[in-house]
Design a protein around this motif. Structure first.
Motif, PDB file in Angstrom:
ATOM      1  N   ASN A   1       1.013  -1.313   0.002  1.00 37.28           N
ATOM      2  CA  ASN A   1      -0.140   0.147  -0.007  1.00 37.28           C
ATOM      3  C   ASN A   1       0.841   1.326  -0.142  1.00 37.28           C
ATOM      4  O   ASN A   1       0.811   1.911   0.901  1.00 37.28           O
ATOM      5  CB  ASN A   1      -0.974   0.093   1.198  1.00 37.28           C
ATOM      6  N   PRO A   2       1.683   1.553  -1.035  1.00 38.54           N
ATOM      7  CA  PRO A   2       2.708   2.357  -1.170  1.00 38.54           C
ATOM      8  C   PRO A   2       2.086   3.843  -0.758  1.00 38.54           C
ATOM      9  O   PRO A   2       2.716   4.844  -0.536  1.00 38.54           O
ATOM     10  CB  PRO A   2       3.370   2.462  -2.350  1.00 38.54           C
ATOM     11  N   HIS A   3       0.914   3.904  -1.082  1.00 37.20           N
ATOM     12  CA  HIS A   3       0.206   5.443  -1.182  1.00 37.20           C
ATOM     13  C   HIS A   3      -0.468   5.708   0.172  1.00 37.20           C
ATOM     14  O   HIS A   3      -1.121   6.845   0.488  1.00 37.20           O
ATOM     15  CB  HIS A   3      -1.124   5.744  -2.234  1.00 37.20           C
ATOM     16  N   ASN A   4      -0.475   4.593   1.155  1.00 35.03           N
ATOM     17  CA  ASN A   4      -1.162   4.826   2.337  1.00 35.03           C
ATOM     18  C   ASN A   4      -0.365   5.618   3.274  1.00 35.03           C
ATOM     19  O   ASN A   4       0.716   5.087   3.723  1.00 35.03           O
ATOM     20  CB  ASN A   4      -1.680   3.569   2.819  1.00 35.03           C
ATOM     21  N   HIS A   5      -0.603   6.984   3.561  1.00 39.77           N
ATOM     22  CA  HIS A   5       0.285   7.832   4.461  1.00 39.77           C
ATOM     23  C   HIS A   5       0.174   7.355   5.847  1.00 39.77           C
ATOM     24  O   HIS A   5       1.194   7.416   6.866  1.00 39.77           O
ATOM     25  CB  HIS A   5      -0.379   9.081   4.384  1.00 39.77           C
ATOM     26  N   LEU A   6      -0.983   6.562   6.291  1.00 43.67           N
ATOM     27  CA  LEU A   6      -0.934   6.237   7.921  1.00 43.67           C
ATOM     28  C   LEU A   6       0.133   4.993   8.089  1.00 43.67           C
ATOM     29  O   LEU A   6       0.786   5.015   9.192  1.00 43.67           O
ATOM     30  CB  LEU A   6      -2.172   5.535   8.161  1.00 43.67           C
TER      31      LEU A   6
ATOM     32  N   PHE B   1       8.272  10.000   8.060  1.00 44.64           N
ATOM     33  CA  PHE B   1       7.426  10.947   8.458  1.00 44.64           C
ATOM     34  C   PHE B   1       7.285  11.903   7.351  1.00 44.64           C
ATOM     35  O   PHE B   1       6.183  12.359   7.068  1.00 44.64           O
ATOM     36  CB  PHE B   1       7.760  11.986   9.564  1.00 44.64           C
ATOM     37  N   ALA B   2       8.357  12.101   6.517  1.00 46.13           N
ATOM     38  CA  ALA B   2       8.460  13.144   5.725  1.00 46.13           C
ATOM     39  C   ALA B   2       7.756  12.474   4.399  1.00 46.13           C
ATOM     40  O   ALA B   2       6.967  13.197   3.665  1.00 46.13           O
ATOM     41  CB  ALA B   2       9.888  13.392   5.176  1.00 46.13           C
ATOM     42  N   GLN B   3       7.787  11.146   4.094  1.00 49.38           N
ATOM     43  CA  GLN B   3       7.134  10.364   3.121  1.00 49.38           C
ATOM     44  C   GLN B   3       5.748  10.698   3.573  1.00 49.38           C
ATOM     45  O   GLN B   3       4.992  10.697   2.621  1.00 49.38           O
ATOM     46  CB  GLN B   3       7.530   9.070   3.110  1.00 49.38           C
ATOM     47  N   ALA B   4       5.223  10.388   4.578  1.00 49.41           N
ATOM     48  CA  ALA B   4       3.925  10.250   5.017  1.00 49.41           C
ATOM     49  C   ALA B   4       3.292  11.835   4.660  1.00 49.41           C
ATOM     50  O   ALA B   4       2.172  12.005   4.222  1.00 49.41           O
ATOM     51  CB  ALA B   4       3.596  10.110   6.518  1.00 49.41           C
ATOM     52  N   LEU B   5       4.143  12.766   4.961  1.00 47.35           N
ATOM     53  CA  LEU B   5       3.654  14.025   4.618  1.00 47.35           C
ATOM     54  C   LEU B   5       3.550  14.158   3.064  1.00 47.35           C
ATOM     55  O   LEU B   5       2.496  14.866   2.669  1.00 47.35           O
ATOM     56  CB  LEU B   5       4.627  15.069   5.405  1.00 47.35           C
ATOM     57  N   LYS B   6       4.421  13.860   2.261  1.00 48.60           N
ATOM     58  CA  LYS B   6       4.208  13.867   0.861  1.00 48.60           C
ATOM     59  C   LYS B   6       2.975  13.201   0.439  1.00 48.60           C
ATOM     60  O   LYS B   6       2.461  13.926  -0.510  1.00 48.60           O
ATOM     61  CB  LYS B   6       5.414  13.213   0.333  1.00 48.60           C
ATOM     62  N   LEU B   7       2.491  12.109   0.993  1.00 52.91           N
ATOM     63  CA  LEU B   7       1.231  11.229   0.748  1.00 52.91           C
ATOM     64  C   LEU B   7       0.286  12.204   1.356  1.00 52.91           C
ATOM     65  O   LEU B   7      -1.082  12.202   0.612  1.00 52.91           O
ATOM     66  CB  LEU B   7       1.335   9.884   1.096  1.00 52.91           C
ATOM     67  N   ASN B   8       0.404  12.821   2.284  1.00 56.30           N
ATOM     68  CA  ASN B   8      -0.739  13.684   2.900  1.00 56.30           C
ATOM     69  C   ASN B   8      -0.233  14.416   3.773  1.00 56.30           C
ATOM     70  O   ASN B   8       0.250  14.410   4.755  1.00 56.30           O
ATOM     71  CB  ASN B   8      -1.646  12.771   3.598  1.00 56.30           C
TER      72      ASN B   8
END
Lengths: 207, 299
Positions: free
Chosen positions: B187-192, B217-224
């Motif tokens: 699920n590469p697009h799941n920011h959670l 954390f940065a990746q999560a922010l990129k997604l959301n």
């Protein structure tokens, strides 16, 4: 009140109870605050509900502790304890996470208390407060003598909690987790606090 | 006898409620009190207008009723389903769930075992058995069973997530991280998942884990970019790295930059949140002061 005694206000009790009720399938935790001066008895006058997810993960816990610390210094309150309600209602023993956070609080407050909510006693009509308290004694957390825990106007407190449920106001409670989901929500619960204080009759003084 | 306009309104109401129930079903909401409220009325007053939907609604309402300790409602839904689908494993599983709600775990297990005897591939029954272990506080057994289950059903996202939660509760962060890695891969697009993974890494501690935490954390922010946990997490991990005596001047400088960026984003978010809302001024003030005080300790 004398040394070793702990008083729990209606406001603090009600919010803890509401917090545990709002997330019946989760472990929840929060901080106990006092607006009284240090020394002598511990008067728990308020509480801040913190988390209902991932209690043992560090970042959000650290964040919450820091923010509550700041808010306390802005409002002349002190963090004097920690509460937790386990998801598994039949087990009210402190988890490693609870002990760790309580330990941290104890570093700043030498009569800090650790309060576990006893889920099995949280049914309507229960005559006994669903709480178990621990204090620091001989380098470990020991059960506190029930007789040193004061819940003034217990009947009235129960009635106030019931009123909050029947009016639907229990849904007003915001914990830190919910605040992070929507930062327009107020984790200091000013609105709910006002509702509770309205219900507390002024004649009863120190609730 | 209802007049034409009254009938019309009634149908509109029924459809509206039915659509709501469907939405909650499809998005897996667990708003059980609401479901019971809406569902009970639909079933009692408007069953004839629901067509074939009624069976899935009975199931949905029954599960919600169990959540709300409404055994009366759960029982009547179950009876309707049993009558309509007498040999169904799916209905049997619901009967098992009712036994679980009544804490009759042995009886529930017997029911699930009988389903599995008939159909060893029935994942629902297997997962219910694991839920029972969890409800009984038998975490290590639940973990063991879940691991065995995942060896067979390696694509079951729900199971991977459940396992990560169990490991987090047991403070086994390395294994929790492994489960979250599986989830992030599929699920590469799941920011959670990114954000939870970062939290686990942060909790494990140490410079390497903190850097990983910051990255995720940065990746999560990129997604959301509205994930506040990720924003705060980025701020805290970058601050800790910058404050570490073990890092090079360049790493320190970079992390000071990341932390400063996060601070400005947090301030902006809180300023926007605070606009016009008198009641959350306290939390806004607390954040502002916290950010200020942490900047002072960093320099």
């Amino acid at each position: 009140m004398s040394m070793g005694e702990v008083e729990l206000s209606c406001l603090a009790y009600a919010k803890m109870y509401l917090h545990a009720s709002q997330f019946p399938r989760c472990s929840v935790n929060g901080l106990l605050l006092s607006s009284s001066a240090a020394g002598g008895a511990v008067c728990i006058t308020d509480c801040v509900p913190l988390l209902h997810t991932h209690l043992s993960l560090a970042p959000i816990t650290q964040l919450a502790l820091t923010q509550v610390d700041v808010w306390c210094s802005q409002t002349q309150q002190r963090i004097v304890g920690y509460y937790q309600a386990n998801a598994c209602a039949s087990d009210s023993s402190p988890t490693p996470c609870a002990l760790k956070i309580a330990e941290k609080i104890f570093e700043q407050c030498n009569n800090a208390v650790l309060l576990m909510i006893d889920g099995e006693k949280m049914f309507p009509g229960c005559r006994v407060p669903p709480i178990v308290m621990y204090e620091r004694k001989d380098a470990r957390w020991a059960l506190k003598d029930k007789h040193t825990i004061m819940l003034r106007q217990w009947e009235e407190t129960c009635s106030i909690v019931n009123q909050l449920f029947s009016s639907g106001d229990q849904a007003l409670l915001v914990d830190f987790d919910s605040h992070l989901d929507d930062i327009t929500k107020d984790w200091t619960n000013q609105k709910l606090n006002a509702k509770i204080m309205e219900l507390v009759s002024p004649a009863n003084g120190n609730v | 006898i209802l007049s034409i306009p009254e009938l019309f309104l009634l149908y509109r109401f029924t459809n509206y409620m039915r659509d709501k129930l469907r939405k909650w079903r499809e998005e897996n909401y667990r708003n059980s009190e609401q479901i019971v409220d809406v569902g009970e009325e639909l079933i009692n007053e408007h069953a004839s207008k629901l067509g074939d939907d009624i069976w899935i609604i009975y199931e949905q309402v029954m599960i919600a009723a169990l959540d709300c300790s409404r055994d009366d409602l759960a029982w009547s839904c179950l009876q309707e389903l049993k009558r309509q689908f007498p040999d169904s494993h799916r209905v049997k599983r619901l009967a098992g769930m009712r036994l679980e709600a009544l804490e009759r775990y042995e009886d529930a297990n017997k029911l699930y075992d009988s389903i599995l005897q008939d159909d060893p591939t029935n994942t629902a029954a297997r997962k219910r058995k694991i839920s029972i272990l969890r409800a009984q506080g038998k975490s290590s057994e639940a973990i063991r069973e879940l691991n065995e289950y995942l060896e067979q059903f390696v694509g079951d996202q729900e199971a991977w997530h459940e396992l990560s939660e169990l490991y987090i509760n047991e403070h086994d962060y390395a294994k929790a991280a492994f489960c979250l890695e599986e989830l992030m891969m599929t699920n590469p697009h799941n920011h959670l998942y990114c954000e939870q993974y970062a939290e686990v890494k942060y909790t494990q501690g140490g410079l390497e884990n903190l850097e990983l935490a910051r990255k995720y954390f940065a990746q999560a922010l990129k997604l959301n970019n509205r994930n506040m946990r990720a924003l705060f997490g980025l701020y805290m991990s970058a601050s800790h790295i910058a404050a570490s005596p073990k890092v090079s001047a360049k790493v320190k400088k970079d992390n000071v930059k990341y932390a400063a960026w996060a601070t400005s984003q947090i301030s902006r978010a809180y300023q926007m949140a605070g606009r016009g809302k008198k009641e959350n001024k306290c939390s806004v003030k607390a954040v502002e002061e916290m950010l200020e005080s942490m900047q002072i300790t960093m320099s």
